[in-house]
Design an enzyme around this catalytic site. Structure first.
Site, PDB file in Angstrom:
ATOM      1  N   TYR A 119      21.572  14.180  14.889  1.00  0.00           N
ATOM      2  CA  TYR A 119      21.795  13.361  13.694  1.00  0.00           C
ATOM      3  C   TYR A 119      21.040  12.030  13.727  1.00  0.00           C
ATOM      4  O   TYR A 119      21.517  11.021  13.238  1.00  0.00           O
ATOM      5  CB  TYR A 119      23.296  13.121  13.479  1.00  0.00           C
ATOM      6  CG  TYR A 119      24.087  14.405  13.387  1.00  0.00           C
ATOM      7  CD1 TYR A 119      23.911  15.257  12.312  1.00  0.00           C
ATOM      8  CD2 TYR A 119      24.985  14.777  14.377  1.00  0.00           C
ATOM      9  CE1 TYR A 119      24.623  16.454  12.221  1.00  0.00           C
ATOM     10  CE2 TYR A 119      25.700  15.974  14.289  1.00  0.00           C
ATOM     11  CZ  TYR A 119      25.510  16.797  13.209  1.00  0.00           C
ATOM     12  OH  TYR A 119      26.207  17.973  13.121  1.00  0.00           O
ATOM     13  N   CYS A 161      14.538  -4.079   6.592  1.00  0.00           N
ATOM     14  CA  CYS A 161      14.834  -5.365   5.966  1.00  0.00           C
ATOM     15  C   CYS A 161      16.298  -5.517   5.621  1.00  0.00           C
ATOM     16  O   CYS A 161      16.635  -5.722   4.452  1.00  0.00           O
ATOM     17  CB  CYS A 161      13.977  -5.544   4.732  1.00  0.00           C
ATOM     18  SG  CYS A 161      12.245  -5.467   5.116  1.00  0.00           S
ATOM     19  N   GLU A 162      17.154  -5.335   6.589  1.00  0.00           N
ATOM     20  CA  GLU A 162      18.571  -5.641   6.369  1.00  0.00           C
ATOM     21  C   GLU A 162      19.191  -6.120   7.673  1.00  0.00           C
ATOM     22  O   GLU A 162      18.866  -5.604   8.741  1.00  0.00           O
ATOM     23  CB  GLU A 162      19.404  -4.461   5.884  1.00  0.00           C
ATOM     24  CG  GLU A 162      18.737  -3.205   5.591  1.00  0.00           C
ATOM     25  CD  GLU A 162      19.624  -2.280   4.741  1.00  0.00           C
ATOM     26  OE1 GLU A 162      20.856  -2.330   4.881  1.00  0.00           O
ATOM     27  OE2 GLU A 162      19.055  -1.510   3.973  1.00  0.00           O
ATOM     28  N   ARG A 195      22.609   6.086  12.382  1.00  0.00           N
ATOM     29  CA  ARG A 195      24.012   6.260  12.776  1.00  0.00           C
ATOM     30  C   ARG A 195      24.757   4.941  13.004  1.00  0.00           C
ATOM     31  O   ARG A 195      25.908   4.799  12.574  1.00  0.00           O
ATOM     32  CB  ARG A 195      24.143   7.173  14.005  1.00  0.00           C
ATOM     33  CG  ARG A 195      23.569   8.591  13.767  1.00  0.00           C
ATOM     34  CD  ARG A 195      24.022   9.593  14.822  1.00  0.00           C
ATOM     35  NE  ARG A 195      25.434   9.860  14.710  1.00  0.00           N
ATOM     36  CZ  ARG A 195      26.364   9.411  15.522  1.00  0.00           C
ATOM     37  NH1 ARG A 195      26.024   8.666  16.557  1.00  0.00           N
ATOM     38  NH2 ARG A 195      27.624   9.679  15.325  1.00  0.00           N
ATOM     39  N   GLU A 233      30.032  26.989  16.268  1.00  0.00           N
ATOM     40  CA  GLU A 233      28.884  26.490  15.521  1.00  0.00           C
ATOM     41  C   GLU A 233      28.577  25.051  15.894  1.00  0.00           C
ATOM     42  O   GLU A 233      28.590  24.156  15.044  1.00  0.00           O
ATOM     43  CB  GLU A 233      29.304  26.555  14.056  1.00  0.00           C
ATOM     44  CG  GLU A 233      28.266  26.747  13.042  1.00  0.00           C
ATOM     45  CD  GLU A 233      28.970  27.042  11.723  1.00  0.00           C
ATOM     46  OE1 GLU A 233      28.761  28.137  11.204  1.00  0.00           O
ATOM     47  OE2 GLU A 233      29.743  26.199  11.241  1.00  0.00           O
ATOM     48  N   PRO A 234      28.315  24.789  17.164  1.00  0.00           N
ATOM     49  CA  PRO A 234      28.095  23.404  17.584  1.00  0.00           C
ATOM     50  C   PRO A 234      26.702  22.888  17.223  1.00  0.00           C
ATOM     51  O   PRO A 234      25.737  23.643  17.211  1.00  0.00           O
ATOM     52  CB  PRO A 234      28.235  23.492  19.105  1.00  0.00           C
ATOM     53  CG  PRO A 234      27.821  24.897  19.428  1.00  0.00           C
ATOM     54  CD  PRO A 234      28.249  25.749  18.266  1.00  0.00           C
ATOM     55  N   GLY A 235      26.622  21.612  16.928  1.00  0.00           N
ATOM     56  CA  GLY A 235      25.337  20.974  16.691  1.00  0.00           C
ATOM     57  C   GLY A 235      25.117  19.855  17.701  1.00  0.00           C
ATOM     58  O   GLY A 235      24.287  19.939  18.601  1.00  0.00           O
ATOM     59  N   ARG A 236      25.962  18.816  17.565  1.00  0.00           N
ATOM     60  CA  ARG A 236      25.814  17.635  18.415  1.00  0.00           C
ATOM     61  C   ARG A 236      25.854  17.980  19.909  1.00  0.00           C
ATOM     62  O   ARG A 236      25.045  17.475  20.688  1.00  0.00           O
ATOM     63  CB  ARG A 236      26.945  16.658  18.101  1.00  0.00           C
ATOM     64  CG  ARG A 236      26.777  15.277  18.718  1.00  0.00           C
ATOM     65  CD  ARG A 236      28.042  14.446  18.517  1.00  0.00           C
ATOM     66  NE  ARG A 236      28.553  14.467  17.185  1.00  0.00           N
ATOM     67  CZ  ARG A 236      28.285  13.561  16.238  1.00  0.00           C
ATOM     68  NH1 ARG A 236      27.494  12.546  16.513  1.00  0.00           N
ATOM     69  NH2 ARG A 236      28.819  13.667  15.038  1.00  0.00           N
TER      70      ARG A 236
HETATM   71  N1  LLP Z   1      29.406  23.548  11.058  1.00  0.00           N
HETATM   72  C1  LLP Z   1      29.531  22.910   9.882  1.00  0.00           C
HETATM   73  C2  LLP Z   1      29.908  23.667   8.691  1.00  0.00           C
HETATM   74  C3  LLP Z   1      29.288  21.527   9.806  1.00  0.00           C
HETATM   75  O1  LLP Z   1      29.416  20.919   8.645  1.00  0.00           O
HETATM   76  C4  LLP Z   1      28.882  20.831  10.968  1.00  0.00           C
HETATM   77  C5  LLP Z   1      28.619  19.401  10.917  1.00  0.00           C
HETATM   78  C6  LLP Z   1      28.755  21.553  12.162  1.00  0.00           C
HETATM   79  C7  LLP Z   1      29.032  22.909  12.168  1.00  0.00           C
HETATM   80  C8  LLP Z   1      28.316  20.911  13.445  1.00  0.00           C
HETATM   81  O2  LLP Z   1      29.178  19.929  13.907  1.00  0.00           O
HETATM   82  P1  LLP Z   1      28.909  19.205  15.308  1.00  0.00           P
HETATM   83  O3  LLP Z   1      29.111  20.223  16.399  1.00  0.00           O
HETATM   84  O4  LLP Z   1      27.526  18.691  15.299  1.00  0.00           O
HETATM   85  O5  LLP Z   1      29.920  18.146  15.358  1.00  0.00           O
HETATM   86  N2  LLP Z   1      25.891  12.919  10.630  1.00  0.00           N
HETATM   87  C9  LLP Z   1      27.158  12.817  11.324  1.00  0.00           C
HETATM   88  C10 LLP Z   1      27.727  14.168  11.669  1.00  0.00           C
HETATM   89  C11 LLP Z   1      27.935  15.079  10.471  1.00  0.00           C
HETATM   90  C12 LLP Z   1      28.427  16.446  10.825  1.00  0.00           C
HETATM   91  C13 LLP Z   1      28.351  17.356   9.654  1.00  0.00           C
HETATM   92  N3  LLP Z   1      28.724  18.700   9.880  1.00  0.00           N
HETATM   93  C14 LLP Z   1      26.952  11.953  12.566  1.00  0.00           C
HETATM   94  O6  LLP Z   1      25.847  11.472  12.787  1.00  0.00           O
HETATM   95  O7  LLP Z   1      27.894  11.704  13.307  1.00  0.00           O
END
Ligand code: LLP
Length: 437
Positions: free
Chosen positions: A394, A365-366, A334, A294-297
């Site tokens: 993100y 403004c910070e 971030r 389940e990758p996002g980043r």
């Molecule tokens: N699955 C679940 C249940 C999650 O909570 C997350 C991320 C992911 C998958 C995806 O994770 P990734 O592959 O993107 O690492 N806003 C923060 C990151 C928060 C991640 C939250 N959960 C940042 O900017 O670093």
């Protein structure tokens, strides 16, 4: 040494030597769409999806990849990742709505969240979401009640906290014992939840889920996580006769923000996980579950570049020189939130030798609204276009209207053409919901 690419992800140069994204000159993007501008390189986004799918098919075979949409939840990323064969992880009614609007079939959605409301759950049930990842007892109860009320059934995974602490920023660690997420394995909560879930007639327990953190480079915590889940799967098979058909190992693989960062490749990460899974399956003589990632980043992060126009430049002799740009923490929180670091170049001469260190400041403004405290750049003049790399994940999804700055446009660049996928907000958008007394 002459380089022919720019930034930590080796973006190519245009024929005139400026930064090129998806085959489009960054300066042309700025001319057409203005700044600040979030640009997504379609080719990279698609390539990351494929790298995951191919690695999982090669190393394990049975399962799938889901895009954690929170990294950049807009219709276009949901559509593209789905076209590339990924499902989509949503973690709120709004993300669910976005994915459905993007025509991702509900069956290919996985619904997360540690405090889903009854309304959100009903929305998900009505839409026919493929899997609910149940986080706690409260949700088990809500699902039981709502499925009864609606006369329906639901397929679930249980979110577990395996007690693994990856080395990453505290705010983005999620798998440790002290976490708001999931059922703890160590304290017996996970076992109790399984025992309870299998007694609920309208809930079908398909398997287990965990996510331990984000921006993680070290593979060891991921291996420990997979081991802990499979040990637990063996335990519930032996004690409760429960078959784990699906194991969702979450996301978390880090990406390169600085040229000196060395994250594992997607292939290495997936192989690392698959190896542990296979050896644990053999050890416990478990029937192989489907494995989901389940990758996002690591899907969308390196595809993003943010373009800014430099405005005020302020040199404080003996201290530092600030170059203020037209973005800031309202569109990339971030650095302010996690002390995250980024790299920048000047878009018209991305390979020119840096001569000075600048603090690239935002407009909020910070004093803490500084996007990069130490950016090594050629001499910067007001009007220059700065390109900041690795901003696909993100940033836009965490953007706000702080100081009532309109959110930037998002542009998709690929095969030499650029398309707006989210329009720039207007001042009227900002006041649309205000009630003037
Ligand atoms: N699955 C679940 C249940 C999650 O909570 C997350 C991320 C992911 C998958 C995806 O994770 P990734 O592959 O993107 O690492 N806003 C923060 C990151 C928060 C991640 C939250 N959960 C940042 O900017 O670093």
């Amino acid at each position: 040494m002459m380089t022919h690419t720019a930034g930590p992800h080796a973006f190519p140069l245009s024929p005139r030597g400026s930064l090129s994204i998806g085959g489009v000159d960054a300066l042309e993007l700025v001319r057409q769409f203005g700044t600040p501008l979030h640009v997504l390189d379609e080719g990279r986004l698609r390539a990351n999806c494929r790298a995951y799918r191919e690695a999982l098919a090669r190393e394990y075979g049975n399962g799938g990849v889901l895009f954690a949409s929170k990294a950049c939840c807009i219709a276009a990323t949901c559509q593209i990742t789905y076209q590339e064969g990924l499902g989509v992880d949503v973690a709120s009614g709004g993300e669910l709505h976005t994915a459905l609007r993007a025509r991702v079939p509900a069956a290919d959605l996985v619904f997360h969240g540690n405090n889903k409301t009854a309304d959100e759950i009903e929305y998900g049930l009505r839409a026919g979401v493929g899997r609910f990842v149940v986080d706690n007892d409260y949700e088990l109860e809500l699902l039981d009640t709502l499925t009864a009320k609606m006369g329906t059934r639901v397929e679930i995974l249980l979110r577990l906290t395996p007690g693994v602490e990856p080395h990453t920023h505290k705010a983005i660690r999620t798998g440790g014992v002290d976490s708001k997420f999931g059922f703890g394995i160590a304290d017996g909560a996970a076992y109790q939840a399984v025992a309870r879930a299998i007694r609920l007639q309208r809930l079908h327990l398909r398997g287990l889920h965990a996510h331990i953190g984000s921006q993680v480079f070290d593979l060891e915590p991921f291996r420990l996580e997979a081991s802990a889940l499979l040990d637990f799967a063996a335990h519930i098979r032996d004690e409760l006769d429960v078959t784990t058909e699906e194991l969702n190992l979450g996301g978390g693989l880090g990406i390169r923000y600085l040229s000196t960062d060395e994250p594992p490749s997607i292939g290495t990460y997936v192989k690392g996980l698959a190896d542990v899974v296979k050896s644990k399956l053999a050890q416990h003589r478990l029937a192989p579950p489907k494995i989901f990632l389940e990758p996002g980043r690591s899907i969308v992060g390196d595809a993003g570049v943010t373009l800014y126009t430099a405005g005020a430049i302020k040199a404080i002799p003996g201290v530092r020189t600030y170059v203020s740009v037209d973005g800031g923490m309202f569109e990339n929180p971030r650095p302010a939130l996690y002390a995250a670091r980024f790299e920048a170049v000047l878009a018209d001469r991305p390979t020119a030798t840096p001569v000075q260190t600048y603090a690239v400041a935002g407009r909020c403004c910070e004093s803490g609204d500084v996007l990069i405290w130490e950016a090594h750049l050629p001499e910067v003049h007001s009007g220059d276009v700065l390109a900041v790399f690795s901003t696909g994940a993100y940033t836009y999804s965490m953007a706000s209207n702080y100081n009532r700055f309109p959110r930037p446009a998002v542009v998709l660049a690929g095969d030499g053409r650029a398309r707006v996928v989210v329009e720039r907000e207007t001042y009227d958008d900002l006041v649309r919901k205000d009630v003037v007394l």
